[in-house]
Design a protein around this motif. Structure first.
Motif, PDB file in Angstrom:
ATOM      1  N   GLY A  62     -45.363 -88.230 -86.827  1.00 37.30           N
ATOM      2  CA  GLY A  62     -45.229 -87.219 -87.867  1.00 37.30           C
ATOM      3  C   GLY A  62     -46.513 -86.610 -88.376  1.00 37.30           C
ATOM      4  N   ALA A  63     -47.670 -87.054 -87.879  1.00 34.50           N
ATOM      5  CA  ALA A  63     -48.941 -86.523 -88.372  1.00 34.50           C
ATOM      6  C   ALA A  63     -49.332 -85.245 -87.634  1.00 34.50           C
ATOM      7  CB  ALA A  63     -50.043 -87.571 -88.233  1.00 34.50           C
ATOM      8  N   SER A  64     -50.043 -84.372 -88.337  1.00 28.81           N
ATOM      9  CA  SER A  64     -50.537 -83.116 -87.760  1.00 28.81           C
ATOM     10  C   SER A  64     -52.055 -83.151 -87.733  1.00 28.81           C
ATOM     11  CB  SER A  64     -50.071 -81.918 -88.601  1.00 28.81           C
ATOM     12  OG  SER A  64     -48.662 -81.845 -88.634  1.00 28.81           O
ATOM     13  N   ASN A  65     -52.642 -82.495 -86.727  1.00 28.28           N
ATOM     14  CA  ASN A  65     -54.093 -82.469 -86.602  1.00 28.28           C
ATOM     15  C   ASN A  65     -54.722 -81.418 -87.507  1.00 28.28           C
ATOM     16  OD1 ASN A  65     -54.264 -84.528 -84.729  1.00 28.28           O
ATOM     17  ND2 ASN A  65     -54.131 -83.161 -82.975  1.00 28.28           N
ATOM     18  N   ALA A  66     -55.863 -81.763 -88.078  1.00 30.71           N
ATOM     19  CA  ALA A  66     -56.652 -80.851 -88.903  1.00 30.71           C
ATOM     20  C   ALA A  66     -58.120 -81.164 -88.631  1.00 30.71           C
ATOM     21  CB  ALA A  66     -56.311 -81.037 -90.383  1.00 30.71           C
ATOM     22  N   TYR A  67     -59.007 -80.484 -89.346  1.00 30.80           N
ATOM     23  CA  TYR A  67     -60.434 -80.770 -89.187  1.00 30.80           C
ATOM     24  C   TYR A  67     -61.128 -80.620 -90.539  1.00 30.80           C
ATOM     25  CZ  TYR A  67     -65.158 -81.066 -87.522  1.00 30.80           C
ATOM     26  OH  TYR A  67     -66.445 -81.481 -87.338  1.00 30.80           O
ATOM     27  N   PHE A  68     -61.982 -81.586 -90.861  1.00 29.86           N
ATOM     28  CA  PHE A  68     -62.762 -81.578 -92.095  1.00 29.86           C
ATOM     29  C   PHE A  68     -64.248 -81.551 -91.751  1.00 29.86           C
ATOM     30  CE2 PHE A  68     -58.658 -83.184 -93.213  1.00 29.86           C
ATOM     31  CZ  PHE A  68     -58.430 -82.733 -94.512  1.00 29.86           C
ATOM     32  N   PRO A  69     -65.085 -81.053 -92.664  1.00 25.73           N
ATOM     33  CA  PRO A  69     -66.509 -80.870 -92.349  1.00 25.73           C
ATOM     34  C   PRO A  69     -67.245 -82.162 -92.022  1.00 25.73           C
ATOM     35  CG  PRO A  69     -65.900 -79.574 -94.262  1.00 25.73           C
ATOM     36  CD  PRO A  69     -64.728 -80.459 -93.957  1.00 25.73           C
ATOM     37  N   VAL A  94     -78.859 -86.082 -95.228  1.00 20.16           N
ATOM     38  CA  VAL A  94     -79.628 -84.850 -95.024  1.00 20.16           C
ATOM     39  C   VAL A  94     -80.163 -84.390 -96.376  1.00 20.16           C
ATOM     40  CG1 VAL A  94     -79.541 -82.464 -94.226  1.00 20.16           C
ATOM     41  CG2 VAL A  94     -78.166 -84.215 -93.069  1.00 20.16           C
ATOM     42  N   THR A  95     -81.474 -84.220 -96.481  1.00 25.82           N
ATOM     43  CA  THR A  95     -82.092 -83.797 -97.750  1.00 25.82           C
ATOM     44  C   THR A  95     -82.664 -82.386 -97.692  1.00 25.82           C
ATOM     45  OG1 THR A  95     -84.188 -84.808 -97.092  1.00 25.82           O
ATOM     46  CG2 THR A  95     -82.664 -86.176 -98.369  1.00 25.82           C
ATOM     47  N   HIS A  96     -82.842 -81.845 -96.475  1.00 27.73           N
ATOM     48  CA  HIS A  96     -83.407 -80.498 -96.321  1.00 27.73           C
ATOM     49  C   HIS A  96     -82.537 -79.669 -95.384  1.00 27.73           C
ATOM     50  CE1 HIS A  96     -86.858 -82.607 -97.970  1.00 27.73           C
ATOM     51  NE2 HIS A  96     -87.450 -81.442 -98.186  1.00 27.73           N
ATOM     52  N   GLY A  97     -82.435 -78.403 -95.663  1.00 31.79           N
ATOM     53  CA  GLY A  97     -81.717 -77.474 -94.800  1.00 31.79           C
ATOM     54  C   GLY A  97     -82.251 -76.072 -94.993  1.00 31.79           C
ATOM     55  N   GLY A  98     -82.379 -75.318 -93.910  1.00 35.74           N
ATOM     56  CA  GLY A  98     -82.896 -73.959 -94.010  1.00 35.74           C
ATOM     57  C   GLY A  98     -84.321 -73.898 -94.527  1.00 35.74           C
ATOM     58  N   GLY A  99     -85.069 -75.000 -94.293  1.00 39.36           N
ATOM     59  CA  GLY A  99     -86.463 -75.023 -94.720  1.00 39.36           C
ATOM     60  C   GLY A  99     -86.666 -75.365 -96.182  1.00 39.36           C
ATOM     61  N   LYS A 100     -85.575 -75.708 -96.897  1.00 38.87           N
ATOM     62  CA  LYS A 100     -85.692 -76.022 -98.321  1.00 38.87           C
ATOM     63  C   LYS A 100     -85.030 -77.356 -98.616  1.00 38.87           C
ATOM     64  CE  LYS A 100     -85.551 -71.147 -99.788  1.00 38.87           C
ATOM     65  NZ  LYS A 100     -84.830 -70.152-100.625  1.00 38.87           N
ATOM     66  N   GLU A 101     -85.496 -77.981 -99.696  1.00 38.52           N
ATOM     67  CA  GLU A 101     -84.860 -79.202-100.150  1.00 38.52           C
ATOM     68  C   GLU A 101     -83.507 -78.860-100.769  1.00 38.52           C
ATOM     69  OE1 GLU A 101     -85.735 -83.140-102.937  1.00 38.52           O
ATOM     70  OE2 GLU A 101     -87.284 -81.612-102.637  1.00 38.52           O
ATOM     71  N   LEU A 102     -82.483 -79.598-100.425  1.00 36.51           N
ATOM     72  CA  LEU A 102     -81.144 -79.327-100.931  1.00 36.51           C
ATOM     73  C   LEU A 102     -81.018 -79.753-102.383  1.00 36.51           C
ATOM     74  CD1 LEU A 102     -79.017 -80.639 -97.896  1.00 36.51           C
ATOM     75  CD2 LEU A 102     -79.789 -78.299 -98.343  1.00 36.51           C
ATOM     76  N   ASP A 103     -80.214 -79.019-103.147  1.00 32.93           N
ATOM     77  CA  ASP A 103     -79.971 -79.385-104.540  1.00 32.93           C
ATOM     78  C   ASP A 103     -79.296 -80.756-104.628  1.00 32.93           C
ATOM     79  OD1 ASP A 103     -81.041 -77.002-105.411  1.00 32.93           O
ATOM     80  OD2 ASP A 103     -79.105 -75.971-105.432  1.00 32.93           O
ATOM     81  N   GLU A 104     -78.404 -81.009-103.684  1.00 30.21           N
ATOM     82  CA  GLU A 104     -77.759 -82.322-103.597  1.00 30.21           C
ATOM     83  C   GLU A 104     -77.786 -82.782-102.154  1.00 30.21           C
ATOM     84  OE1 GLU A 104     -73.415 -84.576-103.991  1.00 30.21           O
ATOM     85  OE2 GLU A 104     -73.632 -82.506-104.716  1.00 30.21           O
ATOM     86  N   PRO A 105     -78.262 -83.989-101.887  1.00 28.51           N
ATOM     87  CA  PRO A 105     -78.232 -84.486-100.505  1.00 28.51           C
ATOM     88  C   PRO A 105     -76.800 -84.512 -99.973  1.00 28.51           C
ATOM     89  CG  PRO A 105     -79.569 -85.899-101.902  1.00 28.51           C
ATOM     90  CD  PRO A 105     -78.844 -84.959-102.813  1.00 28.51           C
ATOM     91  N   VAL A 106     -76.676 -84.341 -98.662  1.00 32.81           N
ATOM     92  CA  VAL A 106     -75.360 -84.432 -98.032  1.00 32.81           C
ATOM     93  C   VAL A 106     -75.402 -85.542 -96.980  1.00 32.81           C
ATOM     94  CG1 VAL A 106     -74.734 -82.038 -98.449  1.00 32.81           C
ATOM     95  CG2 VAL A 106     -75.876 -82.645 -96.320  1.00 32.81           C
ATOM     96  N   VAL A 107     -74.268 -86.173 -96.815  1.00 33.08           N
ATOM     97  CA  VAL A 107     -74.138 -87.291 -95.890  1.00 33.08           C
ATOM     98  C   VAL A 107     -73.432 -86.816 -94.632  1.00 33.08           C
ATOM     99  CG1 VAL A 107     -73.023 -89.523 -95.547  1.00 33.08           C
ATOM    100  CG2 VAL A 107     -74.125 -89.003 -97.723  1.00 33.08           C
ATOM    101  N   ILE A 108     -73.929 -87.217 -93.474  1.00 31.54           N
ATOM    102  CA  ILE A 108     -73.200 -86.981 -92.223  1.00 31.54           C
ATOM    103  C   ILE A 108     -72.071 -87.996 -92.183  1.00 31.54           C
ATOM    104  CG2 ILE A 108     -73.324 -86.912 -89.708  1.00 31.54           C
ATOM    105  CD1 ILE A 108     -76.288 -86.264 -89.990  1.00 31.54           C
ATOM    106  N   ARG A 109     -70.845 -87.519 -92.027  1.00 33.05           N
ATOM    107  CA  ARG A 109     -69.677 -88.377 -92.282  1.00 33.05           C
ATOM    108  C   ARG A 109     -69.716 -89.694 -91.498  1.00 33.05           C
ATOM    109  NH1 ARG A 109     -66.119 -84.094 -89.598  1.00 33.05           N
ATOM    110  NH2 ARG A 109     -66.666 -84.391 -87.424  1.00 33.05           N
ATOM    111  N   PRO A 110     -69.581 -90.804 -92.230  1.00 36.39           N
ATOM    112  CA  PRO A 110     -69.371 -92.092 -91.587  1.00 36.39           C
ATOM    113  C   PRO A 110     -67.874 -92.359 -91.409  1.00 36.39           C
ATOM    114  CG  PRO A 110     -69.751 -92.435 -93.914  1.00 36.39           C
ATOM    115  CD  PRO A 110     -69.800 -90.946 -93.686  1.00 36.39           C
ATOM    116  N   THR A 111     -67.078 -91.665 -92.209  1.00 36.59           N
ATOM    117  CA  THR A 111     -65.624 -91.686 -92.240  1.00 36.59           C
ATOM    118  C   THR A 111     -65.252 -90.648 -93.292  1.00 36.59           C
ATOM    119  OG1 THR A 111     -63.644 -93.057 -92.566  1.00 36.59           O
ATOM    120  CG2 THR A 111     -65.566 -93.570 -93.930  1.00 36.59           C
ATOM    121  N   SER A 112     -63.992 -90.223 -93.350  1.00 35.50           N
ATOM    122  CA  SER A 112     -63.699 -89.019 -94.138  1.00 35.50           C
ATOM    123  C   SER A 112     -62.782 -89.223 -95.346  1.00 35.50           C
ATOM    124  CB  SER A 112     -63.089 -87.943 -93.226  1.00 35.50           C
ATOM    125  OG  SER A 112     -63.988 -87.558 -92.226  1.00 35.50           O
TER     126      SER A 112
END
Length: 470
Positions: A62-69, A94-112
């Motif tokens: 009964g599950a449907s496929n989707a995608y999250f970031p 990840v602390t930097h993106g586009g050559g700038k420090e991010l306002d909030e760090p982002v995590v590469i998903r370990p699980t969602s």
């Protein structure tokens, strides 16, 4: 001088044999960043077949496929304390993106779980929206300190299911359904793997879950490998993310949730459970190539016949490959197909053709014999099913032959040096589990006295399955 073996013998050095086989069967290479891997086309074809088989079963449930970031705000993970504590050592941030420090760090998903709940909280408004059953096929990153290709890599591929339900009972039953009807059914009937379904102890439970169901398999060296898990999350994430619904009687209620996953680790399990000193042995129902038809020599009549055999086998529903690379020595090609574990090899040379026969080589059962070319389309599907059953039987015989009943922690530790031990959970308990952990031995799961999955950790008669594990 005797000819050097293609692979390090398993009895001499099992880890080296594993690494040899991964490379020589062209499954994967190490990636440029420590702990990553490049999955080569043959290895990926195994994963594609796993995906196809699993995806059909997941959708049947009964599950449907989707995608999250891939990128998750770090603040999401901090909302569920046990979850972030469990994953903190493995996070890539990840602390930097586009050559700038991010306002909030982002995590590469370990699980969602966290990012899924952010959206479940938006999508679920009423009991009419439940159950919400979502699956995604994706990659995740967990920073591994002791990587091993397919078994533990910094980045790996998987499917992860996430569901929301109106009641505890519905969530509990769905987690059990995935565990039984998707994972156990697939592993036994497609991967030909003998697996033990059980319940994780509190110590081994998924971070943030109230219960984890697992499937444990015994590898060729007697160690255990966790092959798939299904978690009851209770309301832990629902309360952290305010995932609520309006019930039939007009009350706001928190949802009950599950999550469940299986990974490219199954390819490593396939190698270690079924492989031998000559290479892989791929279960026929999984095999991307179930039969390879090999031209022994460059002969026009032979080449025409092997192609015709390929067409007839394909028409009979066999996944077939025609090897007409006669500019490569036959012996080398035969060794390559042995390494790759193709279940059936059909060899045709000028003499065979003159006799109306071919040589049938069975990778799983072993042996070779001349067979009539005219009967191949009828014979090969039967052989494939016989060898599928044989592989599962061999897997089961290995476990039962190396699993012993014990009554003390010392006996359990000793038994785990060569296989698995079964000890009453009432005898072991959390204190005994901690003592085993000091020796590098873990409780892989709890099972009921009759071999079923227990409903609670402390159910009378529970047995702890104890082993060293990958």
């Amino acid at each position: 001088m005797p000819k050097a073996p293609v692979l390090t013998p398993r009895a001499d050095d099992f880890p080296r044999w594993y690494q040899d086989l991964i490379g020589k069967a062209e499954l994967a290479d190490n990636g440029p960043v420590r702990g990553t891997m490049v999955i080569r086309p043959y290895g990926y074809s195994l994963w594609e077949r796993m995906q196809q088989e699993m995806d059909a079963r997941i959708k049947e449930a009964g599950a449907s496929n989707a995608y999250f970031p891939l990128l998750i705000p770090q603040s999401y993970l901090t909302k569920e304390a046990e979850h972030v504590e469990g994953f903190a050592p493995e996070l890539a941030v990840v602390t930097h993106g586009g050559g700038k420090e991010l306002d909030e760090p982002v995590v590469i998903r370990p699980t969602s779980e966290t990012i899924v709940n952010e959206y479940f909280a938006k999508w679920v408004q009423s009991y009419r929206d439940l159950p919400l059953l979502i699956n995604q096929w994706a990659n995740v990153v967990r920073w591994e300190l002791r990587p091993r290709v397919f078994l533990r890599t910094t980045e790996f591929l998987w499917q992860e299911g996430h569901t929301a339900h109106a009641t505890y009972e519905d969530a509990r039953d769905y987690a059990a359904r995935i565990h039984r009807d998707v994972y156990a059914e697939f592993m036994e009937n497609v991967l030909a793997m003998d697996v033990v379904p059980g319940r994780k102890t509190v110590r081994e439970r998924f971070a943030g879950a109230i219960n984890t169901l697992t499937l444990e398999g015994m590898m060729g060296d007697g160690k255990a490998l966790q092959l798939g898990t299904s978690h009851e999350l209770g309301q832990n994430f629902a309360k952290a993310f305010e995932t609520r619904y309006l019930s039939k009687d007009g009350h706001q209620e928190y949802v009950w949730q599950t999550s469940w996953g299986s990974t490219t680790r199954m390819i490593g399990a396939l190698v270690m459970m079924h492989g031998d000193d000559d290479g892989l042995r791929i279960p026929p129902r999984l095999a991307p190539i179930q039969a390879v038809v090999v031209a022994v020599k460059s002969d026009d009549a032979v080449l025409a016949e092997v192609r015709a055999i390929g067409d007839r086998l394909k028409a009979a529903g066999v996944r077939v490959h025609v090897d007409d690379r006669t500019d490569t020595p036959f012996g080398r090609r035969a060794v390559d197909w042995e390494l790759k574990g193709v279940p059936v090899r059909i060899e045709v040379g000028p003499r065979d053709l003159a006799n109306g026969s071919a040589v049938l080589v069975r990778r799983i059962a072993g042996g070779k014999e001349p067979v009539a070319i005219a009967g191949l389309a009828e014979l090969v599907p039967t052989v494939l099913e016989d060898d599928q059953a044989l592989l599962l039987a061999q897997s089961r015989e290995r476990r039962t032959g190396r699993e012993v009943e014990v009554s003390t922690i010392e006996e359990a530790t000793e038994a785990a040096s060569t296989g698995w031990a079964r000890i009453p959970w009432a005898t072991l308990g959390p204190e005994g589990e901690a003592r085993l952990a000091e020796q590098g031995v873990s409780v892989r799961c709890l099972i009921a006295a009759d071999g079923s999955v227990p409903e609670t950790d402390d159910q009378p008669g529970n047995i702890a399955v104890v082993a060293r594990a990958y």
